[in-house]
Design a protein around this motif. Structure first.
Motif, PDB file in Angstrom:
ATOM      1  N   ALA A 138       0.872  -1.199   6.975  1.00  0.00           N
ATOM      2  CA  ALA A 138       2.126  -1.526   6.277  1.00  0.00           C
ATOM      3  C   ALA A 138       3.357  -1.379   7.163  1.00  0.00           C
ATOM      4  O   ALA A 138       4.413  -0.942   6.711  1.00  0.00           O
ATOM      5  CB  ALA A 138       2.268  -0.664   5.024  1.00  0.00           C
ATOM      6  N   ASP A 139       3.237  -1.754   8.426  1.00  0.00           N
ATOM      7  CA  ASP A 139       4.354  -1.633   9.359  1.00  0.00           C
ATOM      8  C   ASP A 139       4.897  -3.024   9.676  1.00  0.00           C
ATOM      9  O   ASP A 139       4.275  -4.039   9.389  1.00  0.00           O
ATOM     10  CB  ASP A 139       3.897  -0.941  10.641  1.00  0.00           C
ATOM     11  CG  ASP A 139       5.051  -0.345  11.424  1.00  0.00           C
ATOM     12  OD1 ASP A 139       6.205  -0.445  10.958  1.00  0.00           O
ATOM     13  OD2 ASP A 139       4.801   0.216  12.512  1.00  0.00           O
TER      14      ASP A 139
ATOM     15  N   ILE B   5       8.154   4.294  -5.748  1.00  0.00           N
ATOM     16  CA  ILE B   5       9.261   3.350  -5.940  1.00  0.00           C
ATOM     17  C   ILE B   5      10.571   4.106  -6.126  1.00  0.00           C
ATOM     18  O   ILE B   5      11.605   3.728  -5.568  1.00  0.00           O
ATOM     19  CB  ILE B   5       8.983   2.422  -7.129  1.00  0.00           C
ATOM     20  CG1 ILE B   5       7.808   1.497  -6.814  1.00  0.00           C
ATOM     21  CG2 ILE B   5      10.224   1.605  -7.474  1.00  0.00           C
ATOM     22  CD1 ILE B   5       7.384   0.628  -7.982  1.00  0.00           C
ATOM     23  N   ALA B   6      10.526   5.184  -6.893  1.00  0.00           N
ATOM     24  CA  ALA B   6      11.730   5.987  -7.112  1.00  0.00           C
ATOM     25  C   ALA B   6      12.254   6.551  -5.786  1.00  0.00           C
ATOM     26  O   ALA B   6      13.468   6.573  -5.534  1.00  0.00           O
ATOM     27  CB  ALA B   6      11.437   7.120  -8.086  1.00  0.00           C
ATOM     28  N   ALA B   7      11.331   6.956  -4.915  1.00  0.00           N
ATOM     29  CA  ALA B   7      11.729   7.499  -3.616  1.00  0.00           C
ATOM     30  C   ALA B   7      12.351   6.405  -2.739  1.00  0.00           C
ATOM     31  O   ALA B   7      13.357   6.641  -2.058  1.00  0.00           O
ATOM     32  CB  ALA B   7      10.520   8.107  -2.925  1.00  0.00           C
TER      33      ALA B   7
ATOM     34  N   LEU C 196       0.822  -1.208   0.000  1.00  0.00           N
ATOM     35  CA  LEU C 196       0.000   0.000   0.000  1.00  0.00           C
ATOM     36  C   LEU C 196       0.858   1.259   0.000  1.00  0.00           C
ATOM     37  O   LEU C 196       0.479   2.278  -0.569  1.00  0.00           O
ATOM     38  CB  LEU C 196      -0.941   0.005   1.206  1.00  0.00           C
ATOM     39  CG  LEU C 196      -2.012   1.102   1.229  1.00  0.00           C
ATOM     40  CD1 LEU C 196      -2.933   0.982   0.020  1.00  0.00           C
ATOM     41  CD2 LEU C 196      -2.819   1.031   2.517  1.00  0.00           C
ATOM     42  N   ALA C 197       2.025   1.167   0.608  1.00  0.00           N
ATOM     43  CA  ALA C 197       2.915   2.321   0.679  1.00  0.00           C
ATOM     44  C   ALA C 197       3.424   2.754  -0.691  1.00  0.00           C
ATOM     45  O   ALA C 197       3.833   3.897  -0.866  1.00  0.00           O
ATOM     46  CB  ALA C 197       4.103   2.008   1.597  1.00  0.00           C
TER      47      ALA C 197
ATOM     48  N   PHE D 218       1.635   7.658  -8.913  1.00  0.00           N
ATOM     49  CA  PHE D 218       1.900   7.493  -7.482  1.00  0.00           C
ATOM     50  C   PHE D 218       2.900   6.374  -7.251  1.00  0.00           C
ATOM     51  O   PHE D 218       3.875   6.526  -6.508  1.00  0.00           O
ATOM     52  CB  PHE D 218       0.596   7.187  -6.735  1.00  0.00           C
ATOM     53  CG  PHE D 218       0.757   7.110  -5.241  1.00  0.00           C
ATOM     54  CD1 PHE D 218       0.415   8.183  -4.433  1.00  0.00           C
ATOM     55  CD2 PHE D 218       1.269   5.966  -4.634  1.00  0.00           C
ATOM     56  CE1 PHE D 218       0.582   8.120  -3.050  1.00  0.00           C
ATOM     57  CE2 PHE D 218       1.434   5.884  -3.264  1.00  0.00           C
ATOM     58  CZ  PHE D 218       1.095   6.965  -2.468  1.00  0.00           C
ATOM     59  N   THR D 219       2.651   5.236  -7.896  1.00  0.00           N
ATOM     60  CA  THR D 219       3.540   4.089  -7.703  1.00  0.00           C
ATOM     61  C   THR D 219       4.923   4.363  -8.267  1.00  0.00           C
ATOM     62  O   THR D 219       5.934   4.040  -7.626  1.00  0.00           O
ATOM     63  CB  THR D 219       2.931   2.837  -8.364  1.00  0.00           C
ATOM     64  OG1 THR D 219       1.711   2.521  -7.680  1.00  0.00           O
ATOM     65  CG2 THR D 219       3.875   1.657  -8.285  1.00  0.00           C
TER      66      THR D 219
END
Length: 250
Positions: free
Chosen positions: A163-164, A244-246, A134-135, A239-240
Motif C-alpha cells: 500500500a505504498d 478511517i477516523a485516524a 489494506l491500510a 478496524f476500518t
C-alpha cells in the motif's frame, strides 16, 4: 459536497469530467453519476471516443469518500457504496467506444481502478498511484480485476500488499499509463490531439477491436458484485472505522 459530472461533446469526442472539492474523492452519488454519463455517451451516435478526466490540477482522484465510508452502518449500504465503483468500471468496459483517461495528478484506491478500466491512459510524470485499501482494513477488491488485468498479477500483488506510492514511471513500465508528460499543458495537448485523431477512425473497427481487447471479462458483472459484497462486510469492522477516523485527523 456531492461533486458534479459534466459532459462536453465536440469533434465526435465526449469529455466526461468529474469533480469533488475534497481532492476529487468519490462518494456514491458521484460514482453513479459518472457511470450514468458514460452510459449516455456510449449510446450517442455522434460520439466515437470518450475522454474521462477530473477537474482542477490537483489529484486525479483521492479514491473513496472517507466521509461516506465512515457513515456506513450496515451491509446493504456498504455493498451499495462499493457497487458505485463497479458501475463505473462496467460502464467503461461495456462502452463500445474507446475510453481515454487523462491523469493530471496522483490517484489513490478506486481512482487507480478507474485508470485501469481505461482503454488508453495518459498522465503527467507527477501522477503517482497507490492502492491504500489494506491500510484501512478493506482491500482493493472491486477495482482488483481491472488493475490486475492491466499491470499483471505480480505488480497488482505488490501494489495491494504494501500500500505504498508508486511513481508514474513505475505505472508506465507496467502498462497502466501509455504515455507520460512533464506537465499538464503537454498532457492536455496530447489528449486533445490523440482523441480527435482516434475519433476519425472507423467506429465499427474500434468497436470490434474493443470487444477483442476485453475478452475474458464477460463475467465481471457478477464478479464485481461479489467483490462489492466483500468490501461491504469489511467496511463495518472496528478496524476500518478506527483507521478511517485516524486518517481523517491527519
Amino acid at each position: 459536497m456531492s461533486g458534479k459530472v459534466e459532459v462536453n461533446i465536440a469533434d465526435h469526442v465526449a469529455r466526461v469530467r468529474f469533480f469533488h472539492p475534497k481532492k476529487n474523492s468519490l462518494p456514491g452519488e458521484l460514482l453513479r453519476n459518472i457511470a450514468e454519463k458514460i452510459n449516455e455517451v456510449a449510446n450517442n451516435d455522434d460520439v466515437n471516443v470518450v475522454v474521462l478526466e477530473s477537474g482542477e490540477n490537483g489529484p486525479f482522484c483521492a479514491g473513496a469518500s472517507f466521509d461516506e465510508l465512515v457513515a456506513i452502518e450496515n451491509f446493504e449500504s456498504g455493498k451499495h457504496f462499493f457497487m458505485g465503483f463497479a458501475l463505473v468500471i462496467l460502464a467503461m468496459k461495456n462502452c463500445p467506444k474507446f475510453t481515454i483517461v487523462r491523469v493530471q495528478g496522483k490517484a489513490v484506491g478506486g481512482g487507480v481502478g478507474v485508470i485501469a478500466a481505461a482503454d488508453y491512459a495518459m498522465a503527467t510524470t507527477g501522477a503517482a498511484i497507490k492502492l491504500s485499501e489494506l491500510a484501512i482494513g478493506i482491500g482493493p477488491f472491486v477495482v482488483g480485476p481491472c488493475v490486475e488485468r492491466k499491470v499483471g498479477t505480480s505488480a497488482f500483488s505488490e501494489l495491494s500488499i504494501d500500500a505504498d506510492w508508486r511513481d508514474a514511471s513505475w505505472a508506465k513500465q507496467r502498462g497502466l499509463y501509455a504515455k507520460t508528460f512533464e506537465n499538464v499543458e503537454l498532457l492536455d495537448q496530447e489528449v486533445d490531439k490523440f482523441s480527435k485523431s482516434l475519433a476519425q477512425k472507423s467506429p465499427e473497427a474500434m468497436r470490434e477491436l474493443k470487444k477483442i481487447l476485453w475478452q475474458g471479462t464477460e463475467n465481471w458483472t457478477e464478479l464485481l458484485e461479489q467483490r462489492a459484497e466483500i468490501s461491504g462486510k469489511l467496511v463495518l469492522s472496528d478496524f476500518t472505522k478506527n483507521a478511517i477516523a485516524a486518517f481523517k485527523k491527519k
